[in-house]
Design a protein around this motif. Structure first.
Motif, PDB file in Angstrom:
ATOM      1  N   UNK A 393     -10.991  39.948 -56.258  1.00 27.34           N
ATOM      2  CA  UNK A 393     -11.214  39.151 -54.794  1.00 27.34           C
ATOM      3  C   UNK A 393     -11.875  37.951 -54.821  1.00 27.34           C
ATOM      4  N   UNK A 394     -12.944  37.962 -55.527  1.00 26.34           N
ATOM      5  CA  UNK A 394     -14.026  36.546 -55.585  1.00 26.34           C
ATOM      6  C   UNK A 394     -13.116  35.549 -56.184  1.00 26.34           C
ATOM      7  N   UNK A 395     -12.432  35.722 -57.051  1.00 26.58           N
ATOM      8  CA  UNK A 395     -11.464  34.740 -57.854  1.00 26.58           C
ATOM      9  C   UNK A 395     -10.590  34.105 -56.632  1.00 26.58           C
ATOM     10  N   UNK A 396      -9.964  35.094 -55.959  1.00 23.37           N
ATOM     11  CA  UNK A 396      -9.089  34.611 -54.847  1.00 23.37           C
ATOM     12  C   UNK A 396      -9.746  33.729 -53.685  1.00 23.37           C
ATOM     13  N   UNK A 397     -11.020  34.483 -53.662  1.00 23.87           N
ATOM     14  CA  UNK A 397     -11.819  33.824 -52.391  1.00 23.87           C
ATOM     15  C   UNK A 397     -12.306  32.067 -52.741  1.00 23.87           C
ATOM     16  N   UNK A 398     -12.490  32.065 -54.260  1.00 17.14           N
ATOM     17  CA  UNK A 398     -12.927  30.656 -54.343  1.00 17.14           C
ATOM     18  C   UNK A 398     -11.728  29.861 -54.216  1.00 17.14           C
ATOM     19  N   UNK A 399     -10.541  30.186 -54.617  1.00 19.85           N
ATOM     20  CA  UNK A 399      -9.272  29.471 -54.210  1.00 19.85           C
ATOM     21  C   UNK A 399      -9.093  29.199 -52.939  1.00 19.85           C
ATOM     22  N   UNK A 400      -8.960  30.384 -52.099  1.00 13.51           N
ATOM     23  CA  UNK A 400      -9.040  30.070 -50.619  1.00 13.51           C
ATOM     24  C   UNK A 400      -9.920  29.209 -49.969  1.00 13.51           C
TER      25      UNK A 400
END
Length: 566
Positions: A393-400
């Motif tokens: 979720x954090x990895x997805x968040x930094x891309x978002x």
């Protein structure tokens, strides 16, 4: 003369006592005459006529070398055929065997009586092509040990090698003596009125000594028929000259340029603009400043943006952040005795703001709605599956957020697999190149480039221009947290204001000074403060002065029990 006489007397005495065998007259041949012929295809036929004064020895032996070392890790191989041993036209039935790199001819020469012993054979491989020289006809060098490997000495050695008609010879040479220390033969000549063909004389020669005749003839008259093989050596496998060196240097330059280009395109941040402020201390009254977020960057995301990985410290900072925001209470459990470690559990609360997806996963894992709260000492086994989802979720968040084009872990993993495959392939290539060619240096370069690719893969991914600007802003915030006076926060709600700073200090530095600031803000020193903080509850005898030790212990225990650094 005196020494020779004494030595002769000692030898006679030992012989009389039976301690040594007296020398036999037939241990030395009177003459050794070679008649040979080189044909147009490079084959060399040899006939040796060995004459003894009386019957020859019963164990006459000759060892003919089937190989000859050359320069540049190579050797010549000789094929010896049509071996015969006769005397007076009668076959002496020799024994023919091989011993390593030697063809061994054994014969009972005493059967020859007073007749000379004739040993004949043909050699393929003694005619070697010489390097071409501009404006000069190509030459073939014929070289052979016309005397070699006899177990008896010879008084006189002579011979002649016939050549195809009208063949001119060049550069004749003759060497004789022990195989490792030869000197010039007594006489040798070729192409003269008295010596039309290559001929030589020498002697006496002891057992095992050699006579090597070498001459050159036009390749048009005698073709080269050498059989050349290469020896494997470490020097040959890793030759640092010629084509192998050029290939290694070319691979190093091209591969290095490719790695640099890959690093610049995938592992170096895009050029950002001015630093984007993330947080700062804003004046709210005379001598008072309040910490304000300029960009909505949560502590757990900060660590991932800084080092491109979701670490235990990021999760720990997130727990502190959601607690001080009102979604959790961290509950320090009472000590059973002084020998036990501190432990904590969590109490779920309803906070005033909305949680990020990964924050919600953490809260649900450590303080489930319909389950027992988790203690820190057992958190690893209880939330192990949730940790992976938090990371995702954090990895997805930094891309978002637009800080990375792709997930950092996916980019590293993909290029890391390519790097490990490259290392494996290059190791195989190195072994094969070193074992079968002279290009071992090229294999080392390929292995080095593969290791370089593995290193580059761990420097990925590339931050976007926005991510680079946010990172610069975080560096400014880290300096601020390390230098900002801790006694300028609003006095009316100092606990809450310092609590908002703590999670950011966990990931950016300066935590010790802010914890001490919170302890120093105690409005009733010496009085227990188990409930003074809305987000941290402790046993009844706990005071704010204990907070630095409690929080540092909490962080250390959390990071030690969650999971190892990825």
């Amino acid at each position: 003369m005196r020494f020779a006489a004494v030595a002769a007397g000692i030898t006679l005495l030992l012989s009389t006592l039976g301690l040594v065998s007296p020398a036999r007259a037939d241990d030395v041949a009177e003459s050794y005459v070679v008649r040979g012929e080189v044909t147009a295809d490079g084959s060399l036929s040899i006939t040796e006529t060995i004459t003894f004064d009386g019957p020859g020895p019963t164990d006459l032996e000759q060892r003919l070398a089937t190989t000859r070392p050359q320069l540049n890790y190579t050797q010549l191989n000789y094929e010896i055929n049509d071996v015969t041993v006769t005397a007076g036209g009668s076959d002496l039935s020799p024994t023919i065997s091989t011993d390593g790199d030697y063809l061994v001819i054994g014969v009972d020469a005493s059967k020859a009586g007073d007749d000379p012993v004739e040993i004949s054979y043909t050699v393929v491989g003694a005619a070697v092509a010489l390097p071409s020289i501009p404006d000069r006809a190509d030459l073939t060098e014929v070289s052979w040990r016309v005397l070699q490997g006899l177990n008896v000495g010879v008084e006189q050695v002579s011979g002649e090698i016939a050549l195809p008609a009208n063949t001119h010879t060049y550069d004749i040479d003759c060497a004789s003596g022990p195989p490792a220390a030869t000197s010039t033969c007594t006489t040798y000549a070729s192409g003269t009125f008295d010596a039309i063909y290559p001929q030589f004389t020498d002697g006496p020669r002891g057992p095992g000594e050699v006579v090597v005749l070498t001459f050159s003839v036009p390749t048009s008259a005698v073709a080269a028929n050498q059989v050349l093989t290469e020896h494997w050596t470490l020097d040959r496998a890793f030759t640092a000259q010629g084509l192998p060196l050029a290939a290694a240097l070319a691979a190093l330059v091209l591969g290095g340029a490719a790695l640099f280009a890959l690093y610049r395109s995938k592992g170096t941040d895009a050029k950002g603009g001015r630093p984007i402020p993330v947080g700062r201390f804003e004046p709210v009254a005379a001598g008072e400043e309040r910490f304000e977020l300029v960009e909505k960057v949560r502590p757990g995301e900060i660590g991932t943006l800084v080092d491109e990985r979701v670490d235990p410290v990021d999760i720990t900072a997130t727990i502190l952040d959601v607690a001080q925001r009102g979604h959790l209470a961290i509950v320090q459990l009472p000590h059973e005795n002084t020998n036990t470690n501190i432990d904590w559990t969590f109490e779920r609360k309803t906070g005033p703001d909305e949680l990020q997806h990964y924050e919600q996963i953490i809260v649900d894992a450590i303080a489930p709605v319909d389950g027992e709260p988790i203690t820190v000492s057992k958190i690893s086994g209880a939330v192990g599956e949730a940790v992976q989802r938090v990371q995702d979720a954090i990895y997805d968040e930094v891309v978002t957020e637009g800080w990375f084009v792709e997930r950092p872990d996916a980019v590293r993993s993909g290029w890391g697999r390519i790097g490990w495959i490259s290392v494996g392939v290059s190791v195989v290539a190195l072994v094969l190149l070193a074992a079968f060619t002279k290009f071992g240096l090229l294999g080392l370069v390929l292995l080095g480039l593969a290791v370089g690719l593995l290193w580059v893969s761990q420097q990925m991914p590339r931050r976007t221009a926005k991510g680079a600007s946010i990172l610069s802003g975080l560096q400014v915030l880290a300096m601020t947290l390390a230098t900002q006076p801790t006694d300028r926060l609003p006095k009316a709600n100092t606990y809450e204001e310092i609590s908002r700073v703590l999670p950011y200090a966990v990931v950016l530095g300066g935590l010790d000074r802010w914890l001490q600031a919170l302890a120093d803000a105690d409005d009733d020193p010496g009085v227990p403060d188990p409930d003074d903080l809305s987000w941290y509850r402790a046993p009844q005898d706990w005071q704010l002065s204990d907070l630095p030790f409690s929080i540092e212990s909490f962080i250390t225990t959390m990071q030690g029990t969650l999971y190892t650094r990825h």
